[in-house]
Design a protein around this motif. Sequence first.
Motif, PDB file in Angstrom:
ATOM      1  N   GLY A   1      19.306   6.099  -3.176  1.00 36.97           N
ATOM      2  CA  GLY A   1      20.056   4.916  -3.569  1.00 36.97           C
ATOM      3  C   GLY A   1      19.255   3.651  -3.700  1.00 36.97           C
ATOM      4  N   LYS A   2      17.948   3.698  -3.477  1.00 33.96           N
ATOM      5  CA  LYS A   2      17.095   2.514  -3.636  1.00 33.96           C
ATOM      6  C   LYS A   2      15.696   2.980  -4.016  1.00 33.96           C
ATOM      7  CE  LYS A   2      17.910   1.211   0.614  1.00 33.96           C
ATOM      8  NZ  LYS A   2      17.881   0.476   1.909  1.00 33.96           N
ATOM      9  N   THR A   3      14.893   2.065  -4.541  1.00 38.19           N
ATOM     10  CA  THR A   3      13.540   2.454  -4.939  1.00 38.19           C
ATOM     11  C   THR A   3      12.795   3.046  -3.751  1.00 38.19           C
ATOM     12  OG1 THR A   3      12.729   0.211  -4.503  1.00 38.19           O
ATOM     13  CG2 THR A   3      13.388   0.742  -6.777  1.00 38.19           C
ATOM     14  N   ILE A   4      11.905   3.984  -4.046  1.00 37.04           N
ATOM     15  CA  ILE A   4      11.222   4.755  -3.008  1.00 37.04           C
ATOM     16  C   ILE A   4       9.755   4.336  -2.935  1.00 37.04           C
ATOM     17  CG2 ILE A   4      10.573   7.069  -2.254  1.00 37.04           C
ATOM     18  CD1 ILE A   4      13.002   8.104  -3.870  1.00 37.04           C
ATOM     19  N   PRO A   5       9.337   3.626  -1.898  1.00 37.95           N
ATOM     20  CA  PRO A   5       7.928   3.250  -1.769  1.00 37.95           C
ATOM     21  C   PRO A   5       7.065   4.456  -1.402  1.00 37.95           C
ATOM     22  CG  PRO A   5       9.370   1.878  -0.388  1.00 37.95           C
ATOM     23  CD  PRO A   5      10.159   3.072  -0.809  1.00 37.95           C
ATOM     24  N   VAL A   6       5.960   4.603  -2.094  1.00 35.09           N
ATOM     25  CA  VAL A   6       4.972   5.634  -1.783  1.00 35.09           C
ATOM     26  C   VAL A   6       3.615   4.952  -1.788  1.00 35.09           C
ATOM     27  CG1 VAL A   6       3.960   7.845  -2.459  1.00 35.09           C
ATOM     28  CG2 VAL A   6       6.392   7.408  -2.898  1.00 35.09           C
ATOM     29  N   TRP A   7       2.829   5.157  -0.763  1.00 32.49           N
ATOM     30  CA  TRP A   7       1.565   4.417  -0.659  1.00 32.49           C
ATOM     31  C   TRP A   7       0.507   5.248   0.062  1.00 32.49           C
ATOM     32  CZ3 TRP A   7       5.547   4.044   2.685  1.00 32.49           C
ATOM     33  CH2 TRP A   7       5.271   4.048   4.050  1.00 32.49           C
TER      34      TRP A   7
ATOM     35  N   VAL B   1      -4.310   6.768  -9.496  1.00 33.03           N
ATOM     36  CA  VAL B   1      -3.391   7.580  -8.692  1.00 33.03           C
ATOM     37  C   VAL B   1      -2.098   7.769  -9.479  1.00 33.03           C
ATOM     38  CG1 VAL B   1      -2.107   7.773  -6.537  1.00 33.03           C
ATOM     39  CG2 VAL B   1      -4.376   6.713  -6.538  1.00 33.03           C
ATOM     40  N   THR B   2      -1.628   9.003  -9.545  1.00 29.02           N
ATOM     41  CA  THR B   2      -0.369   9.327 -10.214  1.00 29.02           C
ATOM     42  C   THR B   2       0.582   9.961  -9.207  1.00 29.02           C
ATOM     43  OG1 THR B   2      -1.517   9.734 -12.314  1.00 29.02           O
ATOM     44  CG2 THR B   2       0.717  10.598 -12.089  1.00 29.02           C
ATOM     45  N   VAL B   3       1.812   9.435  -9.147  1.00 29.49           N
ATOM     46  CA  VAL B   3       2.819   9.929  -8.201  1.00 29.49           C
ATOM     47  C   VAL B   3       4.014  10.433  -8.992  1.00 29.49           C
ATOM     48  CG1 VAL B   3       4.291   9.363  -6.248  1.00 29.49           C
ATOM     49  CG2 VAL B   3       2.046   8.253  -6.480  1.00 29.49           C
ATOM     50  N   THR B   4       4.465  11.652  -8.691  1.00 25.45           N
ATOM     51  CA  THR B   4       5.583  12.250  -9.404  1.00 25.45           C
ATOM     52  C   THR B   4       6.608  12.784  -8.417  1.00 25.45           C
ATOM     53  OG1 THR B   4       4.156  12.897 -11.256  1.00 25.45           O
ATOM     54  CG2 THR B   4       6.281  14.023 -11.059  1.00 25.45           C
ATOM     55  N   LEU B   5       7.853  12.400  -8.624  1.00 27.02           N
ATOM     56  CA  LEU B   5       8.979  12.929  -7.864  1.00 27.02           C
ATOM     57  C   LEU B   5      10.051  13.314  -8.865  1.00 27.02           C
ATOM     58  CD1 LEU B   5      10.324  13.419  -5.043  1.00 27.02           C
ATOM     59  CD2 LEU B   5      11.335  11.139  -5.299  1.00 27.02           C
ATOM     60  N   GLY B   6      10.313  14.610  -8.999  1.00 28.59           N
ATOM     61  CA  GLY B   6      11.264  15.061 -10.003  1.00 28.59           C
ATOM     62  C   GLY B   6      10.780  14.691 -11.392  1.00 28.59           C
TER      63      GLY B   6
ATOM     64  N   LYS C   1       4.920   7.598 -11.749  1.00 28.50           N
ATOM     65  CA  LYS C   1       4.355   6.256 -11.737  1.00 28.50           C
ATOM     66  C   LYS C   1       2.843   6.369 -11.564  1.00 28.50           C
ATOM     67  CE  LYS C   1       8.057   3.474 -11.827  1.00 28.50           C
ATOM     68  NZ  LYS C   1       9.099   4.481 -12.019  1.00 28.50           N
ATOM     69  N   LYS C   2       2.132   5.469 -12.251  1.00 30.42           N
ATOM     70  CA  LYS C   2       0.678   5.446 -12.157  1.00 30.42           C
ATOM     71  C   LYS C   2       0.206   4.098 -11.638  1.00 30.42           C
ATOM     72  CE  LYS C   2      -0.089   8.778 -15.902  1.00 30.42           C
ATOM     73  NZ  LYS C   2      -0.811   9.049 -17.167  1.00 30.42           N
ATOM     74  N   THR C   3      -0.901   4.120 -10.903  1.00 26.10           N
ATOM     75  CA  THR C   3      -1.477   2.885 -10.383  1.00 26.10           C
ATOM     76  C   THR C   3      -2.952   3.127 -10.112  1.00 26.10           C
ATOM     77  OG1 THR C   3      -1.190   1.142  -8.728  1.00 26.10           O
ATOM     78  CG2 THR C   3      -1.021   3.413  -7.953  1.00 26.10           C
ATOM     79  N   LYS C   4      -3.621   2.089  -9.629  1.00 24.18           N
ATOM     80  CA  LYS C   4      -5.026   2.198  -9.215  1.00 24.18           C
ATOM     81  C   LYS C   4      -5.186   1.563  -7.841  1.00 24.18           C
ATOM     82  CE  LYS C   4      -7.386   2.310 -13.700  1.00 24.18           C
ATOM     83  NZ  LYS C   4      -8.431   1.676 -14.546  1.00 24.18           N
ATOM     84  N   ALA C   5      -6.071   2.158  -7.055  1.00 25.84           N
ATOM     85  CA  ALA C   5      -6.351   1.598  -5.740  1.00 25.84           C
ATOM     86  C   ALA C   5      -7.054   0.250  -5.890  1.00 25.84           C
ATOM     87  CB  ALA C   5      -7.209   2.562  -4.928  1.00 25.84           C
ATOM     88  N   ASP C   6      -6.714  -0.693  -5.020  1.00 22.40           N
ATOM     89  CA  ASP C   6      -7.328  -2.014  -5.093  1.00 22.40           C
ATOM     90  C   ASP C   6      -8.722  -1.993  -4.477  1.00 22.40           C
ATOM     91  OD1 ASP C   6      -7.031  -2.102  -2.325  1.00 22.40           O
ATOM     92  OD2 ASP C   6      -5.322  -3.476  -2.362  1.00 22.40           O
TER      93      ASP C   6
END
Length: 550
Positions: free
Chosen positions: A38-44, A53-58, A62-67
């Motif tokens: 029911g709300k956005t899911i933080p993954v870190w 980094v690519t994160v997939t759930l179902g 989402k894609k991002t890069k480490a700082d």
Amino acid sequence: MNRLCLVAAGLFSMGVLSAAAEVKMPAIFGDHMVLQGGKTIPVWGMAAPGEAVTVTLGKDTKKTKADAAGKWRVDLKAEKASTAATTLLVKGTNELTFTDVLIGDVWVASGQSNMEFGVKGSSSSAAALASGNQPMIRLFTVPRATAAYPMSDIGPIKTEGVGKWWVCTPESLGYGVWNGFSAVAYFFGRDIQKFTGMPVGLIHTSWGGTPAEAWTPYDDLQKEPLLADVAANHAKLLAGYDAAMTSLPQSIADYKEKHAAWLADVKPGNDAALKAWQARVDATPVGEPLPVRPALVPEPQMPDPTGGPNHATALYNAMLAPIIPYGIKGAIWYQGESNAGRAVAYRTLFPLMIKSWREKWGEGDFPFLFVQLADFNAQWGMLREAQSKTLSVPHTGMAVITDVGTYKDIHPPFKEIVGDRLALAAEHVAYGKKLVYSGPVYTSMKVEGASVRLSFDSVGGGLAIVKRPVSGKDVVEAPDDVLVGFTVAGDDKIWHKAMAQIVGNDVVVTSADVTHPVAVRYGWDAPPVANLYNKEQLPASPFRTDDWEK
């Protein structure tokens, strides 16, 4: 990294460097976990600086890069709760796969020993374990640890079964630091799962004998003038932290020598004194004054540059910060005994702690439900009052349990009732159900000659005298036909037992010893013997109409 870890870090520098190029996740992520629906899911997690980094759930990716520090985070889209398992996939230069992941409601359970108290020690343990195969409930216990600074992951795992997610079974209910998984958390979660029909994740993070300031962030303690002494104590620790770390090997060597001598020369005498005292306690009839605990020669403590579990912010740093911002529905809390000596300060500290948690999580005013202290042979009236006052904080609820304690044991075993009452509050506060979830709450008084009329909210179907739901060894019985627990005072501030009678939705109080009453207290004795309920069989919270210091 917590600075306390630096000692070990140098010993394993090659392993750390080689692992730095791999995606790493905090231990709160694992197989069998529940992610908040029911709300956005933080993954870190962590990776090499600049690593993709690519994160997939179902179906959500989402894609991002480490700082530059190697940190990364994505917020996956909100998902509906479901009993169907899914998979969380995290890819960098390596790949992490988390299976049997459920979407549901996640609750954090925290506090001191009565939250830590395990299922196997509860009065209903046999039935709980027999029905313990609950695949829609998942369990996670944070290992005990302390830290001087906020940590990014949980501390070392020293106890079987903690530090990872488990599907709820009779076996996994036995994992924990004291008689298994938290009994209050489990019984609460079982009720919530039955109510919603969806998965429930329970994150248990508590430590017996600890005060609320140990669970509060340092930066927020610093902002509150009434807690200046607590913040100053931690500032002093930080100022000497590096020196304490440098001298730690010698301090440990000195401790081992002193501890060996204590074990040989002092402990036998302490044990004999405690055994004799316990025999006197056991022989004391319920309701009579208990013998004073003997003064013992304290056991030398292992040197701890973090200040130990009772030190300000030490447990927030090591046992809460590592799981933030994991998505949650809310929190349940059972604590207060260790702050009873500073009950007035608790009026400020407890709401501050709730506010701090909410700000750190960044999920708004999530539901925060707490347990008022049980009946026990201690002067806890002022602390219970501080807990009641905290209900002025939005989206909070309180379970009153002054009818399920024991006279001689600070750890009453009747945890199923505690969990049930917390869950009842959650149904209203967290899920919006319209129901009677609280016992009578005092609202006002009116002096009528020699009597006092007391009015209440949360009367439900009406006020009632109800027999206590528990009985047995060391349980203080209350009558089921006469209203008790009220005292009244005049201008002299001398308290007298009062006659009390239910009149409609009010209680009328009188005393032959007080012709001009000015104040009333209910359930204020040690322990409180009181029996005012509503017809939904929920007990009234102790209260007082005065503001006197004693």
